[in-house]
Design a protein around this motif. Structure first.
Motif, mmCIF file in Angstrom:
data_model
loop_
_atom_site.group_PDB
_atom_site.id
_atom_site.type_symbol
_atom_site.label_atom_id
_atom_site.label_comp_id
_atom_site.label_asym_id
_atom_site.label_seq_id
_atom_site.Cartn_x
_atom_site.Cartn_y
_atom_site.Cartn_z
ATOM 1 N N GLY A 85 -5.295 -2.162 7.182
ATOM 2 C CA GLY A 85 -4.861 -2.268 5.786
ATOM 3 C C GLY A 85 -5.107 -0.986 5.015
ATOM 4 O O GLY A 85 -4.269 -0.562 4.201
ATOM 5 N N CYS A 86 -6.275 -0.342 5.255
ATOM 6 C CA CYS A 86 -6.580 0.927 4.572
ATOM 7 C C CYS A 86 -5.563 2.005 4.946
ATOM 8 O O CYS A 86 -5.084 2.769 4.079
ATOM 9 C CB CYS A 86 -7.980 1.398 4.941
ATOM 10 S SG CYS A 86 -9.304 0.438 4.189
ATOM 11 N N VAL A 87 -5.216 2.096 6.238
ATOM 12 C CA VAL A 87 -4.272 3.126 6.694
ATOM 13 C C VAL A 87 -2.870 2.837 6.169
ATOM 14 O O VAL A 87 -2.148 3.757 5.733
ATOM 15 C CB VAL A 87 -4.293 3.222 8.228
ATOM 16 C CG1 VAL A 87 -3.311 4.285 8.712
ATOM 17 C CG2 VAL A 87 -5.697 3.540 8.731
ATOM 18 N N VAL A 88 -2.454 1.569 6.209
ATOM 19 C CA VAL A 88 -1.128 1.201 5.678
ATOM 20 C C VAL A 88 -1.052 1.540 4.196
ATOM 21 O O VAL A 88 -0.053 2.090 3.708
ATOM 22 C CB VAL A 88 -0.854 -0.304 5.920
ATOM 23 C CG1 VAL A 88 0.383 -0.761 5.153
ATOM 24 C CG2 VAL A 88 -0.687 -0.585 7.401
ATOM 25 N N ASN A 89 -2.092 1.225 3.456
ATOM 26 C CA ASN A 89 -2.133 1.533 2.024
ATOM 27 C C ASN A 89 -2.072 3.041 1.794
ATOM 28 O O ASN A 89 -1.400 3.528 0.873
ATOM 29 C CB ASN A 89 -3.400 0.952 1.414
ATOM 30 C CG ASN A 89 -3.436 1.097 -0.093
ATOM 31 O OD1 ASN A 89 -2.490 0.723 -0.782
ATOM 32 N ND2 ASN A 89 -4.509 1.669 -0.601
ATOM 33 N N LEU A 90 -2.791 3.801 2.648
ATOM 34 C CA LEU A 90 -2.781 5.259 2.537
ATOM 35 C C LEU A 90 -1.377 5.819 2.752
ATOM 36 O O LEU A 90 -0.877 6.625 1.956
ATOM 37 C CB LEU A 90 -3.754 5.842 3.570
ATOM 38 C CG LEU A 90 -3.709 7.357 3.811
ATOM 39 C CD1 LEU A 90 -4.070 8.113 2.532
ATOM 40 C CD2 LEU A 90 -4.679 7.739 4.933
ATOM 41 N N LEU A 91 -0.719 5.373 3.822
ATOM 42 C CA LEU A 91 0.631 5.855 4.114
ATOM 43 C C LEU A 91 1.618 5.420 3.039
ATOM 44 O O LEU A 91 2.510 6.197 2.642
ATOM 45 C CB LEU A 91 1.077 5.340 5.489
ATOM 46 C CG LEU A 91 0.290 5.879 6.695
ATOM 47 C CD1 LEU A 91 0.661 5.122 7.961
ATOM 48 C CD2 LEU A 91 0.526 7.377 6.875
ATOM 49 N N SER A 92 1.455 4.206 2.554
ATOM 50 C CA SER A 92 2.373 3.698 1.532
ATOM 51 C C SER A 92 2.239 4.483 0.239
ATOM 52 O O SER A 92 3.237 4.845 -0.404
ATOM 53 C CB SER A 92 2.098 2.213 1.271
ATOM 54 O OG SER A 92 2.279 1.448 2.444
ATOM 55 N N ARG A 93 1.006 4.766 -0.164
ATOM 56 C CA ARG A 93 0.772 5.500 -1.416
ATOM 57 C C ARG A 93 1.316 6.917 -1.345
ATOM 58 O O ARG A 93 1.676 7.513 -2.374
ATOM 59 C CB ARG A 93 -0.729 5.546 -1.722
ATOM 60 C CG ARG A 93 -1.294 4.211 -2.179
ATOM 61 C CD ARG A 93 -2.803 4.196 -2.015
ATOM 62 N NE ARG A 93 -3.463 5.136 -2.898
ATOM 63 C CZ ARG A 93 -4.038 4.810 -4.059
ATOM 64 N NH1 ARG A 93 -4.007 3.544 -4.456
ATOM 65 N NH2 ARG A 93 -4.620 5.710 -4.801
ATOM 66 N N CYS A 94 1.370 7.466 -0.116
ATOM 67 C CA CYS A 94 1.857 8.831 0.052
ATOM 68 C C CYS A 94 3.354 8.882 0.358
ATOM 69 O O CYS A 94 3.884 9.941 0.717
ATOM 70 C CB CYS A 94 1.074 9.542 1.154
ATOM 71 S SG CYS A 94 -0.668 9.763 0.732
ATOM 72 N N GLY A 95 4.010 7.719 0.299
ATOM 73 C CA GLY A 95 5.464 7.680 0.474
ATOM 74 C C GLY A 95 5.924 7.585 1.911
ATOM 75 O O GLY A 95 7.134 7.606 2.176
ATOM 76 N N ASN A 96 5.004 7.456 2.883
ATOM 77 C CA ASN A 96 5.392 7.342 4.299
ATOM 78 C C ASN A 96 5.631 5.873 4.652
ATOM 79 O O ASN A 96 4.902 5.273 5.448
ATOM 80 C CB ASN A 96 4.312 7.937 5.205
ATOM 81 C CG ASN A 96 4.102 9.408 4.943
ATOM 82 O OD1 ASN A 96 5.028 10.127 4.563
ATOM 83 N ND2 ASN A 96 2.872 9.871 5.131
ATOM 84 N N VAL A 97 6.687 5.282 4.037
ATOM 85 C CA VAL A 97 6.928 3.845 4.191
ATOM 86 C C VAL A 97 7.322 3.509 5.615
ATOM 87 O O VAL A 97 6.857 2.513 6.184
ATOM 88 C CB VAL A 97 8.023 3.389 3.200
ATOM 89 C CG1 VAL A 97 8.306 1.900 3.370
ATOM 90 C CG2 VAL A 97 7.606 3.687 1.779
ATOM 91 N N ASP A 98 8.178 4.304 6.198
ATOM 92 C CA ASP A 98 8.638 3.996 7.560
ATOM 93 C C ASP A 98 7.475 4.036 8.556
ATOM 94 O O ASP A 98 7.351 3.157 9.415
ATOM 95 C CB ASP A 98 9.720 5.001 7.980
ATOM 96 C CG ASP A 98 10.995 4.838 7.176
ATOM 97 O OD1 ASP A 98 11.199 3.728 6.629
ATOM 98 O OD2 ASP A 98 11.762 5.804 7.075
#
Length: 836
Positions: free
Chosen positions: A696-709
């Motif tokens: 969850g932490c990594v997904v949130n990190l990627l999502s916040r930085c715009g790396n949705v895919d």
């Protein structure tokens, strides 16, 4: 017909009117008689000396053979001979031979058998052989009861556990005008200690002082032991210090007294003093010292105690061996316990039970079961302790299958009637949340002691069944089982578990009004329960009440009150607790220091958290985790990652919590490369299985930085199903990037996962609004309305004293609303003026 010569038959021919004159005995005749008497006396004395010597050497059969010779010599056998024979039987506890001697005494006639010396010797003989019925029967027949017969009966009752009878005998003995000697007093004091009758014990002590018997080392040792068993250790130490002479029994009594009363450090000090005095230790000495070391977890001291036993040449018997096994098991060195166990020649059930218990403590249930199998192969029966240990292990591991098998074994072997076993069965079913089975096991018990009642009471309380716990609490009193402080503690815990705070506080007041003093567990339970239920201010007040009551808080109570400070974000109260810890030198404990770091960070003072962290010299993983979490919470990701590297350099292995905190720091600081590197470290760690929190932490990190895919690819590759928090993070990122297709998919997944969470509907509605899809927004709002869901507004709050003031947007419900808004307006004007 030779016997006729002994009779005088009248002869008519020889009869005359003159009487027959017998010749007077001559001086020679008297001399001969005197010589015969002297010879008889010398012979008797020789036999007596031989009899006494053989008796002391416990050569009973040879002594009995001498008795037969004396009969053949027509020597008169006096009471003292039989007394020596009975004493020999006492030395050897030869009950059968003693009974044969008693039979010969009875054959000699009532007058001989009722001789005071003989009667006393018989009473002593049967008493020493633990033949209680025979000894009591003879004692009741004794016409003149002396101090020796009383000493024998009182000692017998003490040895066999009839302590009340022993004390009644002591009182009767005094009423008959007999003063106790140094053999009676130690037994009386032993009975007082066993019954914990400190009043009578002090009375005996007073009598001893008046009679001048306190100088006897055996009496003084018994006084030390009595005071220790009655819990009055200060008086025990006073007697000990006043003794002019101390033997090893005295030292043992003092050490045992300290251990029995939980004063293990003092016990170790006395042991060291004893060694300094040059007194050689016994099995009891070393066993008690090892118990103290085990209770303190003092590894080095315990090893030294083992070494002392070896150097002193003490035999590895069951007492010493069991103590060593118990020590090594409690300090976690089970391999050393196994080694000692293998070297013991004789092992009793206690020894086997200790090894089984040792395996249970480290969770090695399979090894414990293997030992049970070996125990049965040795033809040793399981006792109540064995079964209780096994059932406790099954309870801790929640292994209901093995627990039921153990229960069946108890039933087949009639062991379920034992209250210890019954309590462990009830505890097993309670831990497995089978409270109905626990109740049936309780109801089927033939004997119910306070421990069994408390076990079921704790079971109801632990599951939050406060109503059933209260019923049981009243039922035990109706069945004449008065509750103790443990019973009250369980009841208070049950109410708090069920969020019934007022009822828990009422129970505290009731127990105090009935004279039951709350102990450390009571106060800690109340502090923890209040903090858990959101009554942080009340929890802090209870903490202060506990100190006013003279109860010193332990690690658990301190951690609980610090948690209350965290929940209230009360930095001021947290500092007060910290001050208390400094004054009492308690803050250096790792668990307490960890809680302090956590408290300061969550109350907004990360610098003070760092100061506490730096003060701990020997840092362990928990305090590193707390400091990394503190940095992450305050957005100091660089410092958090630096500390993560430092703990690895210190040789500490990060755990699941470490990775969660470090990943959380990366997520909040948008450190993508560092976060992915941490994930690689986590996946390569053989000891940790990545959890949904890590992903969850990594997904949130990627999502916040715009790396949705990339975030979505990680979600699909996860070994576990994503939760609402992960889906929400992705949905928020989709809203920012206007990814309609993924947004639709995530929305459906989110509503399917949590259909009653209003926050999900709001998130989806906001995503549609950003994309300008107002029809979808309308549909989501309508769906919320149909389900009766409302958005929970965010709020701010501030605490003034013990009162909490909460505010939401556009809220005007506060009684001081006008003043608040006026003050805000003035602050706004002031801020604008400063900017200009």
């Amino acid at each position: 017909m030779a016997s006729l010569s002994y009779f005088t038959i009248p002869n008519p021919q020889l009869s005359s009117s003159k009487p027959i004159e017998h010749p007077k005995p001559s001086q020679t005749h008297f001399t001969k008689l005197q010589e015969n008497a002297n010879h008889h006396q010398i012979l008797y004395k020789s036999y007596f000396n031989q009899m006494s010597s053989l008796s002391k050497q416990t050569q009973i059969q040879e002594a009995v053979n001498l008795l037969v010779e004396m009969d053949l010599e027509n020597l008169h056998v006096g009471p003292e001979i039989y007394g020596e024979l009975l004493q020999a039987c006492v030395y050897e506890r030869a009950l059968h031979t003693g009974k044969q001697i008693h039979a010969r005494i009875i054959k000699k006639g009532e007058a001989f058998a009722r001789n005071e010396y003989i009667e006393t010797k018989l009473v002593i003989f049967y008493a020493k052989c633990d033949a209680r019925k025979a000894s009591n029967r003879l004692f009741r027949r004794v016409r003149l009861k002396n101090v020796f017969s009383w000493a024998a009966i009182i000692g017998l009752n003490c040895r066999m556990g009839f302590y009340k009878e022993a004390l009644l005998g002591f009182l009767e003995m005094q009423e008959n005008g007999l003063l106790p000697d140094n053999f009676v007093v130690p037994n009386v004091l032993k009975a007082c200690g066993a019954l914990e009758w400190i009043g009578i014990g002090k009375g005996v002590h007073g009598s001893v002082v008046k009679l001048g018997g306190s100088g006897c080392v055996f009496v003084a040792s018994s006084l030390v032991d009595m005071y220790g068993k009655c819990g009055v250790v200060d008086d025990a130490r006073k007697v000990f210090d006043e003794m002019l002479e101390r033997n090893v029994i005295t030292w043992n009594s003092m050490i045992v007294s300290y251990v029995q009363n939980g004063l293990n450090e003092e016990a170790i000090k006395v042991f060291c003093d004893m060694r300094a005095e040059g007194v050689e230790p016994t099995h009891v000495t070393v066993s008690s010292f090892l118990s103290a070391s085990a209770n303190l977890g003092a590894l080095e001291e315990g090893k030294q105690g083992h070494a002392v036993a070896v150097v002193s040449g003490l035999e590895l018997n069951t007492i010493l061996g069991s103590s060593i096994i118990n020590f090594y098991s409690k300090v976690g060195l089970i391999e050393d316990a196994e080694l000692v166990f293998s070297r013991m020649i004789e092992k009793d059930v206690v020894t086997w039970n200790l090894l089984i218990s040792g395996y249970m403590q480290i969770g090695e249930v399979d090894k414990a079961l293997d030992i049970c199998h070996l125990m049965r192969l040795e033809n040793l029966r399981f006792d109540s302790v064995t079964l209780a240990s096994l059932m406790s292990a099954f309870a801790d591991t929640k292994n209901l299958k093995f627990g039921k098998e153990g229960h069946c074994f108890c039933i087949r072997n009639n062991l379920e009637a034992d209250v210890v076993v019954a309590s462990s069965i009830v505890d097993l079913y309670a831990n497995c949340e089978k409270i109905d089975c626990a109740r049936r096991a309780f109801d089927s018990a033939t004997t119910r002691d306070l421990v069994l009642w408390n076990t079921l009471l704790a079971a109801y309380a632990g599951l939050g069944h406060s109503g059933e716990a209260l019923k049981l609490f009243y039922q035990m009193q109706l069945e004449s089982v008065p509750p103790n402080v443990m019973s009250w503690n369980s009841l208070i815990f049950g109410f708090l578990k069920n969020c019934q705070v007022n009822e828990a506080q009422d129970m505290l007041l009731q127990m105090q009004s009935l004279g039951v003093q709350p102990n450390l567990v009571t106060w800690t339970t109340l502090i923890s329960g209040l903090a858990e239920n959101g009554f942080g201010y009340e929890a802090i007040q209870v903490f202060h009440q506990m100190q006013e009551a003279g109860i010193k808080p332990n690690v658990v109570s301190i951690i609980c009150v610090l948690k209350a400070c965290i929940d209230m974000a009360s930095l001021q109260n947290g500092r007060v607790i910290h001050g208390y810890l400094i004054r009492h030198s308690l803050y250096l404990s790792i668990p307490i220091a960890t809680s302090l770091v956590d408290m300061y960070a969550k109350c907004g003072n990360v610098d003070q958290a760092k100061r506490v962290f730096d003060m701990i010299s020997d840092k362990e993983l928990p305090i590193y985790n707390a400091m990394i979490s503190s940095y992450a919470l305050h957005g100091q990701a660089v410092e958090a990652l630096a500390l993560y590297q430092r703990l690895k350099e210190e040789g500490l292995q990060p755990d699941s919590v470490t990775f969660t905190n470090a990943l959380y720091a990366c997520s909040h600081a948008s450190l993508v490369s560092e976060g992915l590197e941490l994930l690689d470290d986590l996946l390569s760690n053989q000891n940790i299985n990545p959890s949904i929190e890590h992903y969850g932490c990594v997904v949130n990190l990627l999502s916040r930085c715009g790396n949705v895919d990339e975030a979505f690819r990680l979600v699909t590759a996860m070994p576990c199903e994503p939760d609402a928090q992960i889906l929400g993070s992705l949905l928020a990122a989709c809203r920012e990037q206007n990814n309609i297709e993924l947004e639709e998919y995530l929305s459906n997944q989110l509503l399917s996962l949590e259909p009653e969470n209003s926050g999900n509907y709001v998130a989806i509605s906001n995503a549609y609004a950003v994309a300008g899809r107002w029809e979808e927004v309308k549909k989501v709002r309508q769906l919320m309305k149909e389900k009766g869901l409302r958005k929970i507004p965010g709020c701010s709050w501030i605490q003034i004293g013990e009162e909490l003031h909460a505010f939401v947007a556009a809220d005007k419900s506060h009684p001081e609303t006008e003043k608040i808004y006026m003050t805000l307006a003035l602050l706004g004007i002031e801020m604008v003026r400063v900017q200009l």
